[in-house]
Design an enzyme around this catalytic site. Structure first.
Site, PDB file in Angstrom:
ATOM      1  N   ASN A  10     117.248  10.050  24.909  1.00 35.08           N
ATOM      2  CA  ASN A  10     117.901  11.345  25.126  1.00 35.08           C
ATOM      3  C   ASN A  10     118.870  11.212  26.295  1.00 35.08           C
ATOM      4  O   ASN A  10     118.458  10.956  27.423  1.00 35.08           O
ATOM      5  CB  ASN A  10     116.812  12.395  25.425  1.00 35.08           C
ATOM      6  N   PHE A  11     120.166  11.380  26.019  1.00 38.68           N
ATOM      7  CA  PHE A  11     121.167  11.206  27.075  1.00 38.68           C
ATOM      8  C   PHE A  11     121.219  12.403  28.019  1.00 38.68           C
ATOM      9  O   PHE A  11     121.841  12.329  29.088  1.00 38.68           O
ATOM     10  CB  PHE A  11     122.553  10.988  26.461  1.00 38.68           C
ATOM     11  N   LYS A  12     120.608  13.534  27.604  1.00 33.44           N
ATOM     12  CA  LYS A  12     120.622  14.754  28.414  1.00 33.44           C
ATOM     13  C   LYS A  12     122.061  15.048  28.877  1.00 33.44           C
ATOM     14  O   LYS A  12     122.993  14.810  28.094  1.00 33.44           O
ATOM     15  CB  LYS A  12     119.626  14.638  29.580  1.00 33.44           C
ATOM     16  N   HIS A  94     113.262  21.198  23.028  1.00 29.76           N
ATOM     17  CA  HIS A  94     113.006  20.303  24.155  1.00 29.76           C
ATOM     18  C   HIS A  94     112.569  21.135  25.374  1.00 29.76           C
ATOM     19  O   HIS A  94     113.023  22.288  25.539  1.00 29.76           O
ATOM     20  CB  HIS A  94     114.259  19.486  24.482  1.00 29.76           C
ATOM     21  N   GLU A 142     105.471  15.985  24.840  1.00 30.51           N
ATOM     22  CA  GLU A 142     106.116  15.713  26.129  1.00 30.51           C
ATOM     23  C   GLU A 142     105.648  16.701  27.193  1.00 30.51           C
ATOM     24  O   GLU A 142     106.223  17.782  27.333  1.00 30.51           O
ATOM     25  CB  GLU A 142     107.639  15.903  25.978  1.00 30.51           C
ATOM     26  N   GLY A 182     108.317  10.292  31.270  1.00 28.05           N
ATOM     27  CA  GLY A 182     107.933   9.287  32.259  1.00 28.05           C
ATOM     28  C   GLY A 182     107.883   7.873  31.742  1.00 28.05           C
ATOM     29  O   GLY A 182     107.503   6.953  32.465  1.00 28.05           O
ATOM     30  N   ALA A 203     114.348   9.125  28.532  1.00 33.91           N
ATOM     31  CA  ALA A 203     115.689   9.429  29.040  1.00 33.91           C
ATOM     32  C   ALA A 203     115.983   8.662  30.326  1.00 33.91           C
ATOM     33  O   ALA A 203     116.592   7.594  30.301  1.00 33.91           O
ATOM     34  CB  ALA A 203     115.846  10.936  29.263  1.00 33.91           C
TER      35      ALA A 203
HETATM   36  O1  G3P Z   1     113.598  13.869  25.937  1.00 30.59           O
HETATM   37  C1  G3P Z   1     112.883  12.914  26.654  1.00 30.59           C
HETATM   38  C2  G3P Z   1     112.825  13.275  28.087  1.00 30.59           C
HETATM   39  O2  G3P Z   1     112.510  14.621  28.300  1.00 30.59           O
HETATM   40  C3  G3P Z   1     111.888  12.380  28.864  1.00 30.59           C
HETATM   41  O3  G3P Z   1     112.471  12.279  30.105  1.00 30.59           O
HETATM   42  O4  G3P Z   1     113.345  11.010  31.993  1.00 30.59           O
HETATM   43  O5  G3P Z   1     110.863  11.236  31.661  1.00 30.59           O
HETATM   44  O6  G3P Z   1     112.200   9.777  30.128  1.00 30.59           O
HETATM   45  P1  G3P Z   1     112.196  10.996  31.019  1.00 30.59           P
END
Ligand code: G3P
Length: 226
Positions: A10-12, A94, A142, A182, A203
């Protein structure tokens, strides 16, 4: 239909993965997926979907779509528009763009009509159960409190992943269950697979890494079982 096991990045709205940065990272992820024989997908911002899909062969997901039909709407994004831009699916609900359950249902319905895959996000077991009843293609468990922390859900909350996975499969065995939040190393991915996850959604571990290539390769080695 997205292949599993899968790594979805996810590039956010990270600057590192915006505009040309989105193309560069998408290409790096696609090439690593080819090298390691692992299914990958990317979720750039809406404005970068066409830019990425027209220049990199990687499956592209939207980060969100609105459950509306084409016509007199202003400032919304239709499933038809993101499909025309080259997307093959969309994230839904999300943690950073939560929508009411009835909207999740409507997005899943509209996406199905248009032929888009859906990766619906759930914060916990209860929400996983509710969303499983709506029939998305995938559910990513998540826990929001772990997002962006580098503390992997597969090590910090293995029970949550296990119970969410079972709750979803009890309702619909056809739904693929991923986990996210995470996840930053191949070890985190190995743990997730041991818990029964069919992929990971991540991400910052990749997008914000100094060495993005080294991190995605480590993640894919974990997905491939080293
Ligand atoms: O969409 C996946 C994201 O919310 C996870 O974030 O930075 O913990 O990999 P991260």
């Amino acid at each position: 239909m997205l292949r599993t096991p899968i790594v979805i990045v996810n590039f956010k709205t990270y600057p590192e993965a915006t505009g040309e940065g989105a193309v560069k990272l998408a290409r790096l992820i696609f090439e690593a997926g080819e090298d390691y024989g692992v299914a990958v997908a990317v979720a750039p911002q809406a404005v970068d979907i066409y830019r990425v899909s027209s220049r990199v062969k990687v499956p592209v997901l939207a980060q969100h779509v609105d459950p509306i039909r084409p016509g007199r709407n202003t400032g919304w994004i239709t499933p038809e528009a993101i499909k025309a831009a080259g997307a093959v699916g969309t994230l839904v609900n999300h943690a950073e763009h939560k929508i009411p359950l009835d909207q999740v249902a409507a997005v899943v319905e509209r996406a199905r009509e248009v032929g888009l895959s859906t990766v619906a996000c759930a914060a916990d077991i209860e929400e996983s159960r509710k969303i499983a009843g709506l029939g998305p293609e995938m559910i990513a468990v998540e826990p929001p409190e772990l997002i962006g922390t580098g503390v992997s859900v597969s090590t910090a909350k293995p029970e949550e992943v296990l119970r969410s996975l079972r709750a979803v499969k009890d309702i619909n065995t056809g739904i693929k269950v991923l986990c996210g939040a995470g996840i930053t190393t191949g070890e985190d991915v190995v743990r997730a697979l041991e818990l029964g996850a069919e992929g990971v959604l991540l991400a910052s571990g990749v997008v914000c890494a100094k060495e993005q290539k080294a991190v995605i390769q480590d993640i894919l080695r974990g997905m491939r079982g080293r």
